[in-house]
Design a protein around this motif. Sequence first.
Motif, PDB file in Angstrom:
ATOM      1  N   VAL A 197       0.848  -1.187   0.000  1.00 34.91           N
ATOM      2  CA  VAL A 197       0.000   0.000   0.000  1.00 34.91           C
ATOM      3  C   VAL A 197       0.885   1.239   0.000  1.00 34.91           C
ATOM      4  N   MET A 198       0.496   2.228  -0.781  1.00 34.57           N
ATOM      5  CA  MET A 198       1.234   3.491  -0.868  1.00 34.57           C
ATOM      6  C   MET A 198       0.601   4.502   0.073  1.00 34.57           C
ATOM      7  N   ARG A 199       1.425   5.069   0.942  1.00 36.62           N
ATOM      8  CA  ARG A 199       0.926   6.080   1.880  1.00 36.62           C
ATOM      9  C   ARG A 199       1.788   7.328   1.806  1.00 36.62           C
ATOM     10  N   PRO A 200       1.225   8.482   2.212  1.00 35.08           N
ATOM     11  CA  PRO A 200       1.939   9.746   2.022  1.00 35.08           C
ATOM     12  C   PRO A 200       3.083   9.930   3.012  1.00 35.08           C
ATOM     13  N   ARG A 226      -7.216   1.331  -6.317  1.00 36.90           N
ATOM     14  CA  ARG A 226      -7.369   2.666  -5.751  1.00 36.90           C
ATOM     15  C   ARG A 226      -8.797   2.868  -5.288  1.00 36.90           C
ATOM     16  N   ASP A 227      -8.921   3.411  -4.088  1.00 34.13           N
ATOM     17  CA  ASP A 227     -10.217   3.743  -3.512  1.00 34.13           C
ATOM     18  C   ASP A 227     -10.017   5.027  -2.719  1.00 34.13           C
ATOM     19  N   GLY A 228     -10.270   6.166  -3.337  1.00 35.20           N
ATOM     20  CA  GLY A 228     -10.004   7.443  -2.685  1.00 35.20           C
ATOM     21  C   GLY A 228      -8.510   7.659  -2.521  1.00 35.20           C
ATOM     22  N   SER A 229      -8.060   7.886  -1.312  1.00 37.01           N
ATOM     23  CA  SER A 229      -6.633   8.055  -1.039  1.00 37.01           C
ATOM     24  C   SER A 229      -5.949   6.736  -0.718  1.00 37.01           C
ATOM     25  N   PHE A 230      -6.715   5.662  -0.703  1.00 37.46           N
ATOM     26  CA  PHE A 230      -6.116   4.339  -0.522  1.00 37.46           C
ATOM     27  C   PHE A 230      -5.668   3.821  -1.880  1.00 37.46           C
ATOM     28  N   ALA A 231      -4.390   3.499  -2.000  1.00 33.53           N
ATOM     29  CA  ALA A 231      -3.872   2.985  -3.271  1.00 33.53           C
ATOM     30  C   ALA A 231      -2.813   1.936  -2.996  1.00 33.53           C
ATOM     31  N   GLY A 232      -2.829   0.875  -3.786  1.00 35.26           N
ATOM     32  CA  GLY A 232      -1.855  -0.186  -3.606  1.00 35.26           C
ATOM     33  C   GLY A 232      -1.719  -1.041  -4.834  1.00 35.26           C
ATOM     34  N   VAL A 233      -0.787  -1.972  -4.773  1.00 31.04           N
ATOM     35  CA  VAL A 233      -0.501  -2.849  -5.904  1.00 31.04           C
ATOM     36  C   VAL A 233      -0.503  -4.300  -5.439  1.00 31.04           C
ATOM     37  N   VAL A 234      -0.862  -5.188  -6.363  1.00 33.10           N
ATOM     38  CA  VAL A 234      -0.829  -6.626  -6.131  1.00 33.10           C
ATOM     39  C   VAL A 234       0.010  -7.235  -7.239  1.00 33.10           C
ATOM     40  N   SER A 235       0.936  -8.117  -6.863  1.00 32.76           N
ATOM     41  CA  SER A 235       1.840  -8.692  -7.856  1.00 32.76           C
ATOM     42  C   SER A 235       2.169 -10.127  -7.485  1.00 32.76           C
ATOM     43  N   GLU A 236       2.827 -10.792  -8.430  1.00 34.57           N
ATOM     44  CA  GLU A 236       3.120 -12.214  -8.249  1.00 34.57           C
ATOM     45  C   GLU A 236       4.234 -12.467  -7.237  1.00 34.57           C
ATOM     46  N   THR A 237       5.190 -11.559  -7.126  1.00 25.70           N
ATOM     47  CA  THR A 237       6.344 -11.787  -6.254  1.00 25.70           C
ATOM     48  C   THR A 237       6.603 -10.561  -5.383  1.00 25.70           C
ATOM     49  N   GLU A 238       7.383 -10.776  -4.332  1.00 24.41           N
ATOM     50  CA  GLU A 238       7.757  -9.654  -3.462  1.00 24.41           C
ATOM     51  C   GLU A 238       8.613  -8.650  -4.217  1.00 24.41           C
ATOM     52  N   ASP A 239       9.526  -9.140  -5.054  1.00 22.88           N
ATOM     53  CA  ASP A 239      10.384  -8.214  -5.798  1.00 22.88           C
ATOM     54  C   ASP A 239       9.557  -7.338  -6.730  1.00 22.88           C
ATOM     55  N   SER A 240       8.654  -7.949  -7.479  1.00 22.14           N
ATOM     56  CA  SER A 240       7.892  -7.171  -8.450  1.00 22.14           C
ATOM     57  C   SER A 240       6.917  -6.219  -7.768  1.00 22.14           C
ATOM     58  N   VAL A 241       6.382  -6.601  -6.604  1.00 18.30           N
ATOM     59  CA  VAL A 241       5.446  -5.703  -5.931  1.00 18.30           C
ATOM     60  C   VAL A 241       6.173  -4.479  -5.386  1.00 18.30           C
ATOM     61  N   GLU A 242       7.426  -4.645  -4.989  1.00 16.91           N
ATOM     62  CA  GLU A 242       8.208  -3.493  -4.526  1.00 16.91           C
ATOM     63  C   GLU A 242       8.519  -2.551  -5.690  1.00 16.91           C
ATOM     64  N   ALA A 244       6.735  -2.268  -8.424  1.00 13.94           N
ATOM     65  CA  ALA A 244       5.473  -1.638  -8.817  1.00 13.94           C
ATOM     66  C   ALA A 244       5.081  -0.514  -7.854  1.00 13.94           C
ATOM     67  N   LEU A 245       5.304  -0.714  -6.574  1.00 18.56           N
ATOM     68  CA  LEU A 245       4.984   0.325  -5.599  1.00 18.56           C
ATOM     69  C   LEU A 245       5.850   1.564  -5.828  1.00 18.56           C
ATOM     70  N   LYS A 246       7.113   1.345  -6.108  1.00 19.73           N
ATOM     71  CA  LYS A 246       8.018   2.473  -6.362  1.00 19.73           C
ATOM     72  C   LYS A 246       7.570   3.250  -7.600  1.00 19.73           C
ATOM     73  N   ALA A 247       7.170   2.528  -8.629  1.00 18.17           N
ATOM     74  CA  ALA A 247       6.703   3.194  -9.848  1.00 18.17           C
ATOM     75  C   ALA A 247       5.402   3.947  -9.597  1.00 18.17           C
ATOM     76  N   LEU A 248       4.509   3.345  -8.818  1.00 18.30           N
ATOM     77  CA  LEU A 248       3.240   4.002  -8.520  1.00 18.30           C
ATOM     78  C   LEU A 248       3.469   5.278  -7.710  1.00 18.30           C
ATOM     79  N   ARG A 249       4.410   5.213  -6.787  1.00 17.88           N
ATOM     80  CA  ARG A 249       4.679   6.378  -5.944  1.00 17.88           C
ATOM     81  C   ARG A 249       5.163   7.570  -6.773  1.00 17.88           C
ATOM     82  N   LYS A 250       5.939   7.284  -7.825  1.00 19.10           N
ATOM     83  CA  LYS A 250       6.440   8.371  -8.672  1.00 19.10           C
ATOM     84  C   LYS A 250       5.306   9.100  -9.380  1.00 19.10           C
TER      85      LYS A 250
END
Length: 710
Positions: A197-200, A226-242, A244-250
């Motif tokens: 989950v991405m948080r500010p 995404r649901d309002g200010s709640f946003a997150g990613v789901v992925s197949e592996t821990e590496d890829s989810v990290e 994806a989260l970094k890309a989403l944060r940008k």
Amino acid sequence: MSTPSPTPKLPVSLAANPRLSSWVKLTSNGRVAISPGKVEIGQGIVTALAQIAADELDVDIGRVEMIRASTAASPNEGVTSGSLSIQQSGRALRQACAEVRQIFVAAAAERLGVDASALGIEDGMILGPGNVRTSYWELAGDVSLDRDATGNAAAKPIAARNAAGHSLQRIDIPDKVFARPRFIHDSPLAGMLHGRVMRPEISGAKLVALDEEAAHAVPGLVAIVRDGSFAGVVSETEDSVEVALKALRKGAKWSDGAPLPDEDDLAAFLKSQPVESTVIDTRTSATPGKIARTIRRHYTRPYIAHASIAPSCAMARWDGDRLHVWTHSQGVYLLRADLAIVLKLPAESITVEHMEGAGCYGHNAADDVALDAALLARAANGRPVRVQWSRHDEMSHAPFGAAMAIEIEADLDADNEIVGWRHSIWSNGHAARPGRAAQPALLAATEIATPYPRMISSNPPAANGGGGDRNSVPLYDFPAWTIESHRLLTMPVRTSALRTLGGQGNIFAIESLLDEIAALRGEDPVQFRLRHLRDERAKDVVRTVAARAKWKPEKRNGVGYGVGFARYKNTGAYCAAIAEIEGTDDIRVRRLILAVDVGEAINPDGVINQIEGGAIQATSWVLKERVRFDRTRIMSTSWTDYPILTFSEVPMVDVEIIQRPEIEPVGAGEAAHGPVTAAIANAVFDGLGVRVRDLPITRDRLIAAMELTP
């Protein structure tokens, strides 16, 4: 006309969950399944409860299988907190098992054709005269435990207990020593996906725009939620989810946040806010003494992080409109209630199952991450999703233990005897756990498109030990006092239950001022306390710790000795501590000696472990721990910025238990923190001649106190 006998009173947890089958089941493999509603969070209760069950059922403890708490089958014992597990669950289990034993003995007597009084039990075998025998398991098909407890069975007398009172090996330790999966962090489910989950960074900021394109390009990505200010990613592996989260944060843009207090003047902030004021207790002297002088002292403690060694983790899986959550929450039923509100589901459609987590000292982020997992798992097409917070998330978004400002005024007569006492506390509430209000207390509930307001922390009632006011009423025989609590009605920094709630701060303040008054009188601080105590159990722990420490050791330069005492919540365990400190570049606690009285110690080694752990944690709080923040964000988001006590800094801890098997047991987990805090502070004064009233006792605080010392 005869008076009917009163109905026996059941222990509180058993009265709330009277069905015997919810506590005890006989399994087909010759074992006994015990299902308490309290959970193991490292305090060793699965072992102590197994000892109680083994005693009452007359089975070897190796036959006892402890079942993890789950809303699907376990009794609802609320939350595992407040050092109440043995006091509540242990008493309930002892009574339930005594009744189960009685029921089976009656069934065996009928089957074997002998009087029940002629039967005995050895490891589950029910034996009678002439070598007649049966067993729990032979009778299990004919005996139903789907009946309510009556309270009519008598628990074993102390002398007949074989397991309780002995330091048996803990059930949970072998898995942890040999690295077998036991923690939720190490227990993957089949087909599991990973979520983040991405948080500010800015406190209270809202998500105003989100560019998802870069995150969609990450290999292995399953979904962006995404649901309002709640946003997150789901992925197949821990590496890829990290990744994806970094890309989403940008691609995220946030609003301005809400201002935070001035960390360097928390007392002024706490005293300037709107509050709910409560008089906790008053005492009036029949013959008021003449006041010669009044001493007024101010004490503070900062916001404290839970700082669990492993960050919070949860797993969730949807099956149509039904949800299964795996969590290290301290209250599975309470968490289920909040999940039901946020997800707009009937509670019966949600199963919350406990798994152990690596560290928990109150309301940390275990419940928050469970809702995170449930929200992300909606996008997983029935596959389970595992969400683990980062260290940064844990240290910035989990609830903190509340900061406190405490003011005490002591009226003294001409001989510096106490004739009046006024104690005032300013603090946020110390509890905002899930499941206790019409609105949820979970973090993501404040972030979704239709958000719920952040719950303002409250204080448990005084009858349950209180919150900010916990341990604020002295156990000493002062002739008059007034105790007031001022709970803040604003909460820019999120707070909830941290181990001891307000007990640590209040005991620190009371015991520090007592030491100061004893010094004014030229009276030994141990004797001063004994002179003002009337409770013999309280006196015993003070005398015992003084004798064990050979009070008072010979004075040496830079070395100090201090004492502290309290009865946790004024109703729980008695604990007295003596600290030996050395003042060099920083304060170093060399040795802690403690005496504790918990009534019956079910597992003495477990009690010692709890007191040792509490003493070491208190040392860390006193010397190091402080949440750091500027006016916009939490800054202490790593171990570098939020240091805790290291192994090389751990003091030697020596614990003596005053065993009282004739007295009902109480918990030990939170008994040591206040006395140890006070003992260290008093030892600093003894060794360095400096009275530090603001925690933590760092080099900067020592220098500031020295400048104020005449």
